[in-house]
Design an enzyme around this catalytic site. Structure first.
Site, short mmCIF file in Angstrom:
data_model
loop_
_atom_site.label_atom_id
_atom_site.label_comp_id
_atom_site.label_asym_id
_atom_site.label_seq_id
_atom_site.Cartn_x
_atom_site.Cartn_y
_atom_site.Cartn_z
CB CYS A 44 -0.90 0.00 1.22
SG CYS A 44 -2.09 1.38 1.22
CG HIS A 100 -1.66 -1.08 5.87
ND1 HIS A 100 -2.17 -0.04 6.62
CD2 HIS A 100 -1.84 -0.72 4.58
CE1 HIS A 100 -2.62 0.90 5.81
NE2 HIS A 100 -2.43 0.52 4.57
CO CO Z 1 -3.46 1.20 2.94
#
Ligand code: CO
Length: 213
Positions: A44, A100
């Protein structure tokens, strides 16, 4: 912090170069001539999940692709180019998809808000939630559902990788790379393994390519 806060990045860089070259004067001259990373990291974009920092990797170790909510979307030419080059040319041994907990992209996808153009990027996560609605609904609260959706999202992106001809060809000819799905917990700093897929874990036959010998 004033507008000149960015200057600390440049002054850090000067110190870093000095430290790296203090004991190894050829540090950069050795790195520049080839790259031979063992891993691809698809993570990410979130600033709190820095790939090299949480894995102890050094320059030359990780080939990195980051986007909002660590998506592997088959029409994303950017992601496909990274995978193609890393697998075919750099011949990496492992591809890691790392999500995450607390991912803003996953939260946004589940919020019902209209984000305009961004809706299209988040669609993939909504589809994932829909496919696993039964499992998610059985969880006790919203936090548990979001945490599990973050995990399911990672597992699905690994699945998407297995459906690419690039991965299937490398699997058939060289038995690599292994595909990994991990999740990072920002509250503890810990990584957790969710799934590992190797060359014997082919996708559903409809997704298999005739990749030859
Ligand atoms: Co993220």
């Amino acid at each position: 912090m004033g507008m000149d806060g960015y200057r600390r990045l440049l002054s850090y860089n000067e110190r870093w170069v000095a430290e790296r070259t203090a004991d190894r004067p050829d540090y950069f001259s050795r790195l520049k001539d080839n790259q031979d990373p063992e891993y691809v990291w698809i993570g990410c974009s979130d600033s709190r999940v820095p790939a090299e920092t949480v894995t102890g990797c050094q320059p030359g170790d990780l080939f990195v692709h980051r986007n909002v909510a660590n998506q592997v979307i088959h029409t994303d030419l950017n992601m496909l180019t990274v995978i193609f080059y890393a697998v075919q040319a750099l011949r990496v041994r492992h591809v890691i998809v790392c999500g995450h907990y607390g991912c803003g992209g996953v939260k946004a996808a589940m919020s019902g808000r209209d984000f305009g153009l961004i809706n299209r990027w988040l669609q993939n996560i909504k589809d994932c939630a829909e496919r696993h609605q039964g499992e998610l609904d059985a969880l006790p609260d919203e936090e548990a559902r979001m945490r599990r959706l973050v995990e399911l999202n990672v597992i699905e992106q690994v699945d998407h990788l297995a459906k690419t001809s690039v991965i299937q060809r490398a699997w058939k000819t060289e038995g690599r790379p292994w595909l990994h799905g991990w999740v990072y917990d920002m509250k503890t700093g810990r990584l957790k393994e969710l799934v590992t897929r190797t060359s014997t874990d082919l996708p559903h036959p409809v997704h298999r390519f005739d990749v030859g010998e």
